[in-house]
Enzyme design. Sequence first.
Site, PDB file in Angstrom:
ATOM      1  CB  CYS A 260      -0.984  -0.096   1.426  1.00 34.29           C
ATOM      2  SG  CYS A 260      -2.055  -1.259   1.420  1.00 34.29           S
ATOM      3  CB  ALA A 262       0.113   5.716  -3.568  1.00 35.74           C
ATOM      4  N   PRO A 263       1.729   7.664  -1.242  1.00 33.55           N
ATOM      5  CG  PRO A 263       2.262   9.783  -0.596  1.00 33.55           C
ATOM      6  CD  PRO A 263       1.477   8.794  -0.146  1.00 33.55           C
ATOM      7  N   GLY A 265       5.967   7.682   0.400  1.00 31.44           N
ATOM      8  CA  GLY A 265       7.022   8.030   1.471  1.00 31.44           C
ATOM      9  C   GLY A 265       7.834   7.282   2.019  1.00 31.44           C
ATOM     10  CG  ASP A 284      -1.684   2.918  -3.480  1.00 33.08           C
ATOM     11  OD1 ASP A 284      -1.405   2.910  -2.386  1.00 33.08           O
ATOM     12  OD2 ASP A 284      -3.114   3.042  -3.904  1.00 33.08           O
ATOM     13  CG  ASP A 329       2.034   2.841   5.661  1.00 30.91           C
ATOM     14  OD1 ASP A 329       1.812   2.923   6.964  1.00 30.91           O
ATOM     15  OD2 ASP A 329       2.009   3.776   4.934  1.00 30.91           O
ATOM     16  CB  CYS A 382      -1.345   7.234  10.244  1.00 37.24           C
ATOM     17  SG  CYS A 382      -2.622   7.284   9.003  1.00 37.24           S
TER      18      CYS A 382
HETATM   19  C1  LIG Z   1      -1.530   4.831   4.562  1.00 37.35           C
HETATM   20  S1  LIG Z   1      -1.843   4.913   2.675  1.00 37.35           S
HETATM   21  C2  LIG Z   1      -0.099   4.662   2.345  1.00 37.35           C
HETATM   22  C3  LIG Z   1       0.987   5.599   2.630  1.00 37.35           C
HETATM   23  C4  LIG Z   1       2.348   5.366   1.904  1.00 37.35           C
HETATM   24  N1  LIG Z   1       2.749   3.882   2.359  1.00 37.35           N
HETATM   25  C5  LIG Z   1       3.336   6.158   2.146  1.00 37.35           C
HETATM   26  O1  LIG Z   1       4.168   6.000   2.980  1.00 37.35           O
HETATM   27  O2  LIG Z   1       3.564   7.149   1.288  1.00 37.35           O
HETATM   28  C6  LIG Z   1      -2.616   3.436   2.497  1.00 37.35           C
HETATM   29  C7  LIG Z   1      -2.707   3.313   0.998  1.00 37.35           C
HETATM   30  O3  LIG Z   1      -3.308   2.257   0.779  1.00 37.35           O
HETATM   31  C8  LIG Z   1      -3.887   2.193  -0.715  1.00 37.35           C
HETATM   32  N2  LIG Z   1      -4.985   0.862  -0.499  1.00 37.35           N
HETATM   33  C9  LIG Z   1      -6.224   0.963   0.110  1.00 37.35           C
HETATM   34  N3  LIG Z   1      -6.739  -0.139  -0.384  1.00 37.35           N
HETATM   35  C10 LIG Z   1      -5.956  -0.741  -0.875  1.00 37.35           C
HETATM   36  C11 LIG Z   1      -5.776  -2.256  -1.652  1.00 37.35           C
HETATM   37  N4  LIG Z   1      -6.707  -3.025  -1.476  1.00 37.35           N
HETATM   38  N5  LIG Z   1      -4.959  -2.530  -2.266  1.00 37.35           N
HETATM   39  C12 LIG Z   1      -3.711  -1.672  -2.387  1.00 37.35           C
HETATM   40  N6  LIG Z   1      -3.608  -0.268  -1.812  1.00 37.35           N
HETATM   41  C13 LIG Z   1      -4.597  -0.233  -1.326  1.00 37.35           C
HETATM   42  C14 LIG Z   1      -4.455   3.674  -0.652  1.00 37.35           C
HETATM   43  O4  LIG Z   1      -4.670   4.263  -1.800  1.00 37.35           O
HETATM   44  C15 LIG Z   1      -3.317   4.405   0.242  1.00 37.35           C
HETATM   45  O5  LIG Z   1      -2.575   5.084  -0.774  1.00 37.35           O
END
Ligand SMILES: C[S@@+](CC[C@H](N)C(=O)[O-])C[C@H]1O[C@@H](n2cnc3c(N)ncnc32)[C@H](O)[C@@H]1O
Length: 447
Positions: A260, A262-263, A265, A284, A329, A382
């Site tokens: 998971c 995006a973006p 980090g 993602d 994440d 988070c």
């Molecule tokens: C907490 S954010 C991730 C932040 C990222 N790890 C960073 O450090 O920039 C969670 C991410 O999970 C993605 N997401 C949600 N459901 C998902 C799925 N079923 N499969 C893959 N990604 C998913 C969202 O689009 C979002 O970008």
Amino acid sequence: MDINTREIAIKILTDINQNNAFSNIATNKHIPDGVASQDENFIREITYGVLENKIYIDYILSKLSKIKIKKIHPIIMEILRIGVYQILFMDRVPNSAAVNESVNLAKKYGHKGSIGFVNGVLRSLIRDKDNIIKIDDKDYECYLSIKYSHPIYMVKSITNDYGIEFTEEILKSNNERPNLNIRVNTLKTEKEVLMSKLTDYGFQVLEGNYGKNTLIIKNPSNITKVKEFNDGYFTIQDESSQLVSQIMNPNPNSFVLDVCSAPGGKATHMAQIMDNKGKILARDFYNHKIELINENSKRLGIDIIETEVYDAIKRDETLIEKVDYVLLDAPCSGLGLIRRKPEIRWNRKEEDIKELTNLQWNILNTVKNYVKNHGILVYSTCTILKEENINMINRFLELNKEFRLMPFGKELKTKENLNTINEGYIQLFPHIHGTDGFFIAKMIKEI
Ligand SMILES: C[S@@+](CC[C@H](N)C(=O)[O-])C[C@H]1O[C@@H](n2cnc3c(N)ncnc32)[C@H](O)[C@@H]1O
């Protein structure tokens, strides 16, 4: 530039409250370029102040208004909210200015009746302020919900996990303004060099407590406009979020999967720790978000990240037991970010939590299969709710005996206030650690 700061605040609040816009995106959209920094600060203070105190302000307005507040026109409601906020929270704004400016906005956006209404409500508040500001609710959870403006279900859930006194500390800290944190890109520069450059520009820069490459910027206005940002010498990332990759601590030349991502980090941070050697597969669910990972990697000078749109719930047979380090994440309720994004408390609904824990559980039980023997699985969120964090991990470990929590410590600059690192996880809180609320668990697979 001649602008009406309060009118801009109303536009931002309307966007957030009516269209569910994110506060950072709405503020950037409505604040014009080139606006004087004191005007920008004033707009941000009113906007964030109203968002952070909405239940309390509406409670005050319900005492003052003869019309039920649900029936007040949304724009008039925002005009009243910013009026009340200035009167109750901004000592430097004279009451007369708060009333007159609100009345002028009512003239522009309302009708004749609303002008008198806004004027009457705000003047009544000024007249009987000491009485009006009292919160009469006898139930302490309801009292906290009004005082710190958090939905009652949130107060109850947090109290359930941590008790009422700790909950009050959390709610209070959610209404404090956080500093901006950046991560130094050690692929391109050194911490001391960047610190001195940013200081020369007039930024007040401090070192983070836990993050090896974290800098805290006290006056961050326009920090992304400096050449060093464009050149990829640093990226914006909270210290707590930086600890995830630091705790993962992947070796150069290893294979990392970030499901998971995006973006990006944490993916770009892992690439930095790996000295840009090896491979990171960053996935993602959303195509448009994948682009952000690519943009960030390019700016930061990273070429070991391969991106892919992929639903983390879907089992990928090609990766079974192939990966050295897997990061989940997880998408979460985000309750650890409330001080940065106050609208989370209004947009996040109680029923979302169950849905999110199911999603987290399903993804965790899919991605565990990709970890090699002796490989590492890091789970992070988070948020501060135990059902999304330690309770989920304990349940997972109960059912998956080949995984165990792995103690860590040397990866962090200090172990201060981190008394669970020997148990292989940490829960961070704004009021204790000065970071966003974050959970990180490190597990190793041993068959
Ligand atoms: C907490 S954010 C991730 C932040 C990222 N790890 C960073 O450090 O920039 C969670 C991410 O999970 C993605 N997401 C949600 N459901 C998902 C799925 N079923 N499969 C893959 N990604 C998913 C969202 O689009 C979002 O970008």
